[in-house]
Design a protein around this motif. Structure first.
Motif, PDB file in Angstrom:
ATOM      1  N   PRO A  37      38.359  59.898  20.316  1.00 32.68           N
ATOM      2  CA  PRO A  37      37.412  58.928  20.882  1.00 32.68           C
ATOM      3  C   PRO A  37      37.567  58.828  22.400  1.00 32.68           C
ATOM      4  O   PRO A  37      38.507  59.365  22.981  1.00 32.68           O
ATOM      5  CB  PRO A  37      37.822  57.615  20.207  1.00 32.68           C
ATOM      6  N   GLY A  38      36.656  58.119  23.025  1.00 33.14           N
ATOM      7  CA  GLY A  38      36.757  57.924  24.471  1.00 33.14           C
ATOM      8  C   GLY A  38      35.917  58.922  25.230  1.00 33.14           C
ATOM      9  O   GLY A  38      35.400  59.889  24.664  1.00 33.14           O
ATOM     10  N   ASP A  39      35.759  58.686  26.498  1.00 30.72           N
ATOM     11  CA  ASP A  39      34.894  59.513  27.323  1.00 30.72           C
ATOM     12  C   ASP A  39      35.619  59.891  28.614  1.00 30.72           C
ATOM     13  O   ASP A  39      35.721  59.094  29.536  1.00 30.72           O
ATOM     14  CB  ASP A  39      33.620  58.725  27.653  1.00 30.72           C
ATOM     15  N   THR A  43      36.089  58.085  32.600  1.00 29.53           N
ATOM     16  CA  THR A  43      37.369  57.846  33.273  1.00 29.53           C
ATOM     17  C   THR A  43      37.423  58.569  34.602  1.00 29.53           C
ATOM     18  O   THR A  43      37.819  58.003  35.622  1.00 29.53           O
ATOM     19  CB  THR A  43      38.527  58.322  32.376  1.00 29.53           C
ATOM     20  N   LEU A  88      42.369  67.393  33.638  1.00 26.05           N
ATOM     21  CA  LEU A  88      41.425  66.472  34.268  1.00 26.05           C
ATOM     22  C   LEU A  88      42.130  65.491  35.198  1.00 26.05           C
ATOM     23  O   LEU A  88      41.525  64.923  36.088  1.00 26.05           O
ATOM     24  CB  LEU A  88      40.661  65.682  33.199  1.00 26.05           C
ATOM     25  N   PHE A  89      43.417  65.284  34.974  1.00 28.80           N
ATOM     26  CA  PHE A  89      44.108  64.227  35.716  1.00 28.80           C
ATOM     27  C   PHE A  89      45.349  64.691  36.461  1.00 28.80           C
ATOM     28  O   PHE A  89      45.971  63.910  37.153  1.00 28.80           O
ATOM     29  CB  PHE A  89      44.500  63.095  34.757  1.00 28.80           C
ATOM     30  N   ASP A 279      51.150  62.442  27.086  1.00 30.85           N
ATOM     31  CA  ASP A 279      50.483  61.923  28.276  1.00 30.85           C
ATOM     32  C   ASP A 279      49.000  62.296  28.255  1.00 30.85           C
ATOM     33  O   ASP A 279      48.122  61.478  28.559  1.00 30.85           O
ATOM     34  CB  ASP A 279      51.172  62.536  29.510  1.00 30.85           C
ATOM     35  N   ILE A 281      47.174  62.952  25.628  1.00 29.74           N
ATOM     36  CA  ILE A 281      46.476  62.204  24.573  1.00 29.74           C
ATOM     37  C   ILE A 281      46.133  60.816  25.103  1.00 29.74           C
ATOM     38  O   ILE A 281      45.024  60.303  24.918  1.00 29.74           O
ATOM     39  CB  ILE A 281      47.352  62.106  23.301  1.00 29.74           C
ATOM     40  N   SER A 282      47.092  60.210  25.788  1.00 28.94           N
ATOM     41  CA  SER A 282      46.857  58.873  26.323  1.00 28.94           C
ATOM     42  C   SER A 282      45.738  58.884  27.375  1.00 28.94           C
ATOM     43  O   SER A 282      44.964  57.939  27.464  1.00 28.94           O
ATOM     44  CB  SER A 282      48.176  58.352  26.886  1.00 28.94           C
ATOM     45  N   ASP A 283      45.644  59.975  28.140  1.00 24.85           N
ATOM     46  CA  ASP A 283      44.629  60.058  29.203  1.00 24.85           C
ATOM     47  C   ASP A 283      43.301  60.645  28.734  1.00 24.85           C
ATOM     48  O   ASP A 283      42.357  60.706  29.513  1.00 24.85           O
ATOM     49  CB  ASP A 283      45.133  60.963  30.347  1.00 24.85           C
ATOM     50  N   LYS A 284      43.273  61.142  27.511  1.00 27.90           N
ATOM     51  CA  LYS A 284      42.098  61.899  27.026  1.00 27.90           C
ATOM     52  C   LYS A 284      41.882  63.139  27.880  1.00 27.90           C
ATOM     53  O   LYS A 284      40.763  63.506  28.230  1.00 27.90           O
ATOM     54  CB  LYS A 284      40.822  61.044  27.078  1.00 27.90           C
TER      55      LYS A 284
ATOM     56  N   THR B 103      44.009  60.246  40.683  1.00 26.60           N
ATOM     57  CA  THR B 103      43.302  59.650  39.553  1.00 26.60           C
ATOM     58  C   THR B 103      44.118  58.525  38.929  1.00 26.60           C
ATOM     59  O   THR B 103      43.739  57.974  37.903  1.00 26.60           O
ATOM     60  CB  THR B 103      43.031  60.713  38.471  1.00 26.60           C
ATOM     61  N   ASN B 431      43.286  52.760  22.325  1.00 29.41           N
ATOM     62  CA  ASN B 431      44.017  53.496  23.355  1.00 29.41           C
ATOM     63  C   ASN B 431      43.656  52.897  24.724  1.00 29.41           C
ATOM     64  O   ASN B 431      42.482  52.661  24.997  1.00 29.41           O
ATOM     65  CB  ASN B 431      43.592  54.971  23.284  1.00 29.41           C
ATOM     66  N   THR B 433      43.235  54.045  27.615  1.00 28.08           N
ATOM     67  CA  THR B 433      42.202  54.744  28.397  1.00 28.08           C
ATOM     68  C   THR B 433      40.815  54.612  27.759  1.00 28.08           C
ATOM     69  O   THR B 433      39.814  54.946  28.385  1.00 28.08           O
ATOM     70  CB  THR B 433      42.536  56.240  28.568  1.00 28.08           C
ATOM     71  N   ASP B 434      40.776  54.158  26.519  1.00 28.82           N
ATOM     72  CA  ASP B 434      39.477  53.974  25.858  1.00 28.82           C
ATOM     73  C   ASP B 434      38.952  52.557  26.003  1.00 28.82           C
ATOM     74  O   ASP B 434      37.869  52.249  25.501  1.00 28.82           O
ATOM     75  CB  ASP B 434      39.590  54.265  24.355  1.00 28.82           C
TER      76      ASP B 434
END
Lengths: 321, 557
Positions: A37-39, A43, A88-89, A279, A281-284, B103, B431, B433-434
């Motif tokens: 999930p998430g985008d 972010t 990405l980060f 890390d 996974i936490s940041d997507k 970031t 999460n 970040t979500d």
């Protein structure tokens, strides 16, 4: 055809099976895009303050607005050229991130495996040679404990005892082997113990059982009747046959240890693939997640391939299966 | 023409004894000295104000660091001593040394050792850094740079370098405040003027204390990601991603007397219990401690602790464009359904300040008439809920960022506290970040447990994002408040307490009366250090990740 030819055919057959497996793995790994999930575009665009236009632009740059199989094709062609994309980060390519961290994870897993084999194999053999002796009972109790104790708990106990109370070892960090072999060793002892003790317990139990079964076989009795010495029977006949299933177990166990490093790295603040993955996974950070998952899966495949080959070498019957 | 605002130094070594300095050699000391700290900080702030004077539309208050701090026991300074500073590099550092590419805002911890920003942050003031003074109107700011300042490579720090740096950093989508800068004019080599798109000088001034305002050597900008050249007290020696970062003292630093460290090793320490063992075993000399770990380090022998009060605060935001919180009466009842004191004691070891309004008691925005009115009164909350048409109470869901003991424990306590008042709450973890996506875009949950981070003397900053309609949160939670908007806009024009104070005090009262948000706790910032190694003046970060290494040293021997 000789046994050598059969072995080559066997290896070739195993490699062929690996190809569709790898395709399935890449598809599974890439499907993480859909599951997680998430985008990441939101972010990357600045989070809460992001304008929809910026989010859309970044989504297009990352190909996130394209159909799934088009995205997969972009990624797969990149992977085949050795490009796993950019984090990405982290301002770094995924390939170089993995290159930096893989040796650490492999050091931990291999060290844990060596410890598991060095402790588990002799213990299992001794216990198997003398069932119901005090040695057998000690191994049984010890291995039951070893299997029951979670790696992460053992790791924390080791830190408290060896680092905090006795001040013998550093509780965290990694020193590259090239920089200082002794520091490298001292920083990895606790992770190895934390992973290796559980592994040793499993190896000991499997070896014991296998040894007991083997020693009951007719050919062992025949060897005894022929007047061979006990040492020769054990070394030449019993061990070779008893250890075949153990080798399979060691292969599987190595996979578990590789997975186990992900938590152990966190506890000992080791910058391996595990911390990289957690890390990400936490940041997507999708490219990192996909890259690490792919490399880990490839390692599993290679380990299993190696185990199959070794097993096939030791046991010709397997090659015909 | 407004007269320039001269700023007091942030460096303990450069001025008189810092406010709130605790007795030498004592380890756990700051809870009992909080009152003295506040008094000391107030006196320093007052003295600074008197010294600076002010002029209409341009002045700001200045003060020394109004923080709790701790002096390590005395010892001889080891000029080559290297501080082993434990940080979670993997989770808090962006992996690049270019502020324009960052970031992760917590990269400030490392960046600030390499780069000076135009201004330096304090809890309720901005302090000098690359700029020694500034003048401002609501839409312009002129900075006067420190004469003779150089980057670590010896190149002079000029107004042109400031222009190039800000224009570079402005390209980052993470630097929202810089979007207010319309143009930058180099007046002379030590003077630069920003013209703003709207009257938000207070916002931009505060941003200049942060990553937004870092000054880079223009020639080094293309390679700043790996080879940073700034004018900070240290230079980069080596960096291994996720593992370690080694800095050494910058020989060209303008204020060498303030920084007595030979270098800093940022050591990777993952968050969790390992932080405490890292400190206990001497693997690190110093690290910031999460509130939930305070009790673990409090009684460790040889470990000193410094705390800093902060205007970072934990709050509950409600979805006000949907039932049940679209009813102001329900929201007003919610203010009485939480026991802020209990949360402070249970989660923050009593080190925080219960937030009975959105601004701490020591701020100019604190409204004494609101005071501590919103204490825990479940019977009153229940009656108000019944009067609002919910005699059986209401059910709602609270979204919290997962993986944080602070949030998790706070949510559980809230759940227990609210039940007698008729608020039946379920907790949903997502999460971290979500959070933005799930809560704001996908409308998950009726409320969210979140935190607002310090903006120093820019008290209107958080409200701007929440209630004026320009922010993401207010657009999606329906919290835009036309009554608050003009007050916030008025305050944003300057950092002066006389400009920020009156409208924000009024805003505070309105926000609480209408249940616009449920502030819970002003979070303490805690840093622990090895007393046998670290000497000098240890200061906890003001708010998250805003560390200050000035004034500390490694003891000889």
């Amino acid at each position: 055809m000789g046994s050598g030819g059969s072995l080559l055919t066997f290896i070739g057959r195993r490699l062929l099976i690996t190809i569709p497996l790898l395709v399935l793995i890449t598809l599974g790994v890439f499907s993480l895009v859909l599951i997680i999930p998430g985008d990441p575009a939101q972010t990357l665009a600045g989070g809460a303050h992001a304008s929809p236009a910026t989010v859309a632009r970044i989504r297009a740059e990352l190909h996130l607005d394209e159909p799934f199989f088009v995205q997969y094709w972009h990624w797969l062609t990149g992977v085949l050229r050795g490009h796993l994309g950019y984090s990405l980060f982290k301002s770094q390519s995924v390939a170089s991130g993995i290159r930096e961290r893989l040796p650490i994870t492999v050091s931990i897993a291999v060290g844990g495996m060596v410890l598991a084999v060095v402790l588990g194999l002799p213990a299992g053999i001794i216990a198997g040679l003398r069932p119901r002796s005090w040695a057998d009972r000690a191994v049984s109790v010890g291995s039951s404990l070893g299997v029951a104790i979670p790696d992460f708990w053992l790791a924390m106990i080791l830190v408290v005892v060896l680092a905090v109370n006795l001040h013998l070892l550093s509780p965290l960090g990694y020193v590259p082997f090239a920089q200082s072999p002794s520091e490298w060793f001292s920083h990895l002892i606790m992770p190895w113990l934390a992973l290796g003790i559980g592994g040793a317990a499993t190896v000991a139990r499997q070896t014991r059982g296998s040894m007991i079964d083997t020693l009951r076989q007719d050919y062992i009795r025949t060897a005894e009747a022929k007047g061979l010495s006990s040492a020769r029977i054990i070394a030449k006949h019993a061990c070779k046959n008893a250890l075949s299933p153990v080798i399979t177990l060691i292969g599987i166990q190595f996979g578990y240890l590789l997975g186990g490093t992900f938590i152990i790295e966190q506890i000992f603040s080791l910058p391996g693939l595990g911390t990289y993955m957690l890390d990400a996974i936490s940041d997507k950070d999708l490219p990192v997640i996909q890259g690490v998952a792919l490399v880990t899966a490839l390692l599993f495949v290679l380990i299993n391939l190696a185990v199959d080959v070794i097993y096939g070498f030791l046991n010709p019957k397997v090659r015909l299966a | 023409m407004p007269s320039p605002t001269r700023l007091e130094s942030s460096h303990p070594a450069a001025g008189p004894s810092p406010a709130g300095q605790a007795p030498s050699g004592s380890g756990r000391r700051l809870r009992s000295t909080r009152g003295w700290l506040t008094l000391g900080a107030t006196l320093v702030a007052g003295a600074a104000l008197a010294a600076c004077g002010s002029s209409s539309g341009s002045a700001t208050s200045t003060s020394g660091p109004s923080s709790g701090s701790s002096s390590g026991s005395s010892g001889t300074v080891d000029p080559s001593g290297v501080l082993k500073y434990g940080v979670d590099l993997d989770n808090t550092f962006s992996g690049t040394f270019d502020p324009g590419q960052s970031t992760n805002d917590c990269s400030y911890t490392e960046y600030t050792a390499l780069y000076n920003s135009l201004l330096a942050p304090a809890n309720d003031a901005v302090l000098p850094s690359e700029a020694v003074s500034y003048t401002s109107t609501p839409t312009t700011i002129t900075f006067h740079l420190r004469p003779g300042a150089t980057f670590s490579n010896g190149t002079p720090v000029t107004a042109s370098a400031v222009e190039a740096s800000i224009n570079h950093i402005k390209t980052s989508p993470f630097r929202f405040s810089l979007t207010y800068i319309q143009s930058i004019q180099v007046v002379n080599p030590t003077t630069v003027t920003f013209t703003l798109t709207k009257p938000v000088a207070g916002d931009v001034l505060w941003a200049m204390t942060y990553i937004d305002g870092m000054v880079m050597d223009p020639a080094a900008i293309p390679n700043a990601g790996t080879s940073p050249i700034g004018s900070g007290p240290f230079t980069l020696s080596s960096y291994q991603q996720g593992s370690s970062m080694v800095l050494k003292a910058n020989p060209n630093y303008w204020d060498k007397s303030a920084y007595k460290l030979g270098g800093v090793d940022f050591v990777q320490v993952s968050a969790g219990p390992q932080e405490v063992s890292a400190l206990e075993t001497g693997a690190v000399d110093m690290l910031a401690v999460e509130p939930e770990d305070y009790a673990s380090v409090e009684h460790l022998p040889g470990i000193g602790i410094a705390t800093t009060r902060s205007s970072d605060y934990l709050l509950m935001q409600t979805r006000q464009n949907a039932a049940p919180f679209n009813d102001p009466k329900v929201r007003a009842a919610l203010e009485y359904a939480v026991d802020r004191n209990a949360i402070n004691e249970a989660v923050f070891s009593g080190l925080g300040e219960p937030a009975f309004q959105p601004f701490p008691s020591w701020s100019v925005a604190y409204n004494p008439s609101v005071g501590n009115k919103y204490t825990y009164q479940p019977a009153k909350a229940k009656a108000m809920l019944a009067a609002a048409g919910h005699p059986g109470g209401i059910d709602f869901s609270l979204v919290i960022p997962g993986g944080s003991a602070t949030f998790s424990r706070t949510a559980q306590i809230l759940q227990a506290e609210m039940a007698p008042a008729g608020f039946h709450m379920t907790i949903q973890q997502v999460n971290p970040t979500d959070l933005v996506t799930e809560v704001y875009l996908h409308d998950q949950g009726d409320a969210v447990l979140d935190e607002e981070l310090t903006n120093g003397p820019d008290w209107a900053n958080n409200f701007e994002g929440e209630y004026t309609g320009v922010g993401f949160e207010d657009q999606h939670l329906g919290t835009t408040n036309p009554t608050l908007t003009p007050l916030i806009e008025q305050a944003l024009t300057s950092l002066s307490p006389t400009v920020q104070g009156p409208p924000m005090r009024q805003a505070s009262q309105i926000a609480m009366a209408t249940g616009t948000e449920v502030p819970l706790i002003f979070e303490p910032s805690v840093i622990a250090y090895n007393e046998s190694r670290v000497g000098g003046h240890v200061v906890a970060p003001i708010g998250q990740c805003r560390s200050n290494l000035a004034g500390i040293y490694i003891k000889k021997g």
